[in-house]
Design a protein around this motif. Structure first.
Motif, mmCIF file in Angstrom:
data_model
loop_
_atom_site.group_PDB
_atom_site.id
_atom_site.type_symbol
_atom_site.label_atom_id
_atom_site.label_comp_id
_atom_site.label_asym_id
_atom_site.label_seq_id
_atom_site.Cartn_x
_atom_site.Cartn_y
_atom_site.Cartn_z
ATOM 1 N N LYS A 1 10.480 -9.988 -4.208
ATOM 2 C CA LYS A 1 11.214 -10.093 -5.468
ATOM 3 C C LYS A 1 10.038 -10.364 -6.751
ATOM 4 N N ARG A 2 9.111 -11.482 -6.300
ATOM 5 C CA ARG A 2 7.841 -11.932 -7.064
ATOM 6 C C ARG A 2 7.197 -10.634 -7.440
ATOM 7 N N TYR A 3 6.664 -9.811 -6.488
ATOM 8 C CA TYR A 3 5.907 -8.844 -6.744
ATOM 9 C C TYR A 3 6.632 -7.541 -7.478
ATOM 10 N N SER A 4 7.776 -7.508 -7.192
ATOM 11 C CA SER A 4 8.668 -6.537 -8.298
ATOM 12 C C SER A 4 8.569 -6.838 -9.828
ATOM 13 N N LEU A 5 8.329 -8.165 -10.051
ATOM 14 C CA LEU A 5 8.263 -8.575 -11.400
ATOM 15 C C LEU A 5 6.897 -9.034 -11.897
ATOM 16 N N ASP A 6 5.960 -8.752 -11.062
ATOM 17 C CA ASP A 6 4.514 -9.662 -11.542
ATOM 18 C C ASP A 6 3.526 -8.659 -11.001
ATOM 19 N N ALA A 7 3.001 -7.865 -11.285
ATOM 20 C CA ALA A 7 2.002 -6.830 -11.090
ATOM 21 C C ALA A 7 0.892 -7.506 -10.816
ATOM 22 N N ARG A 8 0.428 -8.842 -11.493
ATOM 23 C CA ARG A 8 -0.838 -9.285 -11.358
ATOM 24 C C ARG A 8 -0.713 -10.104 -10.075
ATOM 25 N N ALA A 9 0.221 -10.624 -9.649
ATOM 26 C CA ALA A 9 0.391 -11.472 -8.576
ATOM 27 C C ALA A 9 0.207 -10.584 -7.238
ATOM 28 N N PHE A 10 0.944 -9.347 -7.286
ATOM 29 C CA PHE A 10 0.636 -8.375 -6.270
ATOM 30 C C PHE A 10 -0.702 -7.848 -6.057
ATOM 31 N N SER A 11 -1.294 -7.421 -7.281
ATOM 32 C CA SER A 11 -2.784 -7.063 -7.252
ATOM 33 C C SER A 11 -3.498 -8.230 -6.605
ATOM 34 N N TYR A 12 -3.347 -9.579 -7.051
ATOM 35 C CA TYR A 12 -4.136 -10.467 -6.544
ATOM 36 C C TYR A 12 -4.076 -10.661 -5.126
ATOM 37 N N ASP A 13 -2.702 -10.843 -4.561
ATOM 38 C CA ASP A 13 -2.373 -10.962 -3.139
ATOM 39 C C ASP A 13 -2.772 -9.632 -2.401
ATOM 40 N N PHE A 14 -2.801 -8.597 -3.009
ATOM 41 C CA PHE A 14 -3.066 -7.416 -2.072
ATOM 42 C C PHE A 14 -4.803 -7.437 -1.990
ATOM 43 N N ALA A 15 -5.378 -7.621 -3.011
ATOM 44 C CA ALA A 15 -6.758 -7.580 -2.697
ATOM 45 C C ALA A 15 -7.183 -8.637 -1.718
ATOM 46 N N LYS A 16 -6.806 -9.888 -1.824
ATOM 47 C CA LYS A 16 -7.131 -11.008 -0.822
ATOM 48 C C LYS A 16 -6.606 -10.543 0.597
ATOM 49 N N GLY B 1 0.801 -1.355 -0.026
ATOM 50 C CA GLY B 1 0.118 -0.095 -0.025
ATOM 51 C C GLY B 1 0.730 1.241 0.126
ATOM 52 N N HIS B 2 2.050 1.104 0.230
ATOM 53 C CA HIS B 2 2.985 2.115 0.242
ATOM 54 C C HIS B 2 3.641 2.719 -1.135
#
Length: 328
Positions: free
Chosen positions: A280-295, A194-195
């Motif tokens: 590292k995964r989130y820095s490369l994969d916007a979809r993974a971050f968005s998915y996990d952030f919403a969850k 969120g930062h």
């Protein structure tokens, strides 16, 4: 044919809706569908209007929801002003001269109650919906907000000082802090994302800028221009380089040792930390971050909600009702 992004965000919504805990069993994303179907569209409109005037407001509203949930659950207690009986959480170390967006919440409450014919929507639910709508307005994912929370009749500055994470915390302290609220290390990293929005005061990162070694040298030098050794404590710097856009720049900055806060950079320690792989995964994969952030936002929003006969629906988000209201 529907695009891949359509299927992704449809899946995201389904998972977020299912990511509930036992404590949220009385919450439902359709809670207001019959008693006030206008409520959610009104909240969205007021949030978007506020952000048209000041883009930074989106980050502020997201932070209010976070700081509410981490102190005795998502119950709107952060909104209560000082009274003879209330020691306001607004005066806690993490909130004083920092938490903002209260007038926007007041506006939402006024407009929603008028449209609903009375105090139907809780202040706690307003915070949860406004946080979601802020993220969406800034390009982030959406999720189904679980609704039906009621409002606290108490607040605790002491608990806020104890339970809200500090920008000086190390990784073990952050993990312990989040675990206390039923959130795991993945939730910690996702929610810290969120930062990607907003700013922090010089006083929050001054020590890191001048005394820490796990920081990019050029980045530290640039921060010192607006954050001198003496003074300037209220000067602002962005938490990442795109503070009004929900993206993965925050995580890319961490990998590059450009995390603004100590509590940000400890999430990534050059491959040696327990959360490095997630960053590292989130820095490369916007979809993974968005998915996990919403969850994780749904999971956080389910921390110890007041439901049923507990709490009340406040007429004014800043004050406890003088008498109990009829349940709607």
């Amino acid at each position: 044919m529907a695009s891949p992004s359509f299927f992704f965000f449809h899946a995201l919504l389904m998972v977020a809706a299912l990511a509930t805990t036992a404590s949220s069993q009385h919450l439902s994303p359709t809670f207001y569908d019959k008693i006030c179907p206008k409520a959610l569209p009104i909240i969205k409109k007021v949030v978007e209007d506020a952000m048209q005037k000041e883009r930074r407001m989106g980050a502020s509203l997201l932070r209010l929801h976070f700081h509410d949930c981490f102190v005795n659950g998502c119950d709107g207690s952060i909104l209560l002003d000082d009274t003879v009986n209330i020691d306001s959480e607004k005066k806690a170390n993490a909130n004083i001269n920092s938490a903002r967006g209260f007038t926007v919440v007041d506006r939402i409450k006024s407009v929603v109650d008028k449209a609903c014919g009375g105090p139907v929507v809780s202040c706690a639910d307003i915070l949860a919906v406004a946080a979601r709508d802020s993220v969406v307005a800034l390009g982030g994912p959406t999720w189904k907000v679980q609704l039906g929370r009621r409002d606290s009749t108490t607040a605790s500055r002491t608990d806020a000082n104890k339970d809200l994470p500090s920008p000086t915390m190390d990784l073990p302290q952050l993990i312990q802090n989040f675990n206390k609220h039923g959130l795991n290390s993945r939730d910690l990293v996702a929610l810290s994302g969120g930062h990607t929005l907003g700013f922090a005061k010089c006083s929050s990162f001054k020590n890191r800028t001048y005394n820490e070694t796990n920081i990019n040298t050029n980045f530290a030098m640039s921060l010192r221009k607006s954050c001198p050794v003496s003074g300037g404590d209220n000067n602002l710097s962005p938490l990442d380089q795109t503070p009004a856009r929900f993206d993965i720049r925050y995580f890319q900055d961490l990998v590059g040792k450009k995390g603004l806060l100590h509590s940000d950079q400890v999430l990534f320690n050059g491959g040696r930390g327990s959360t490095d792989g997630i960053v590292k995964r989130y820095s490369l994969d916007a979809r993974a971050f968005s998915y996990d952030f919403a969850k994780s936002m749904v999971k956080m929003g389910n921390i110890k909600p007041l439901t049923g006969n507990k709490g009340q629906i406040r007429k004014n988000c800043r004050r406890v009702n003088s008498e109990k209201l009829k349940m709607f």
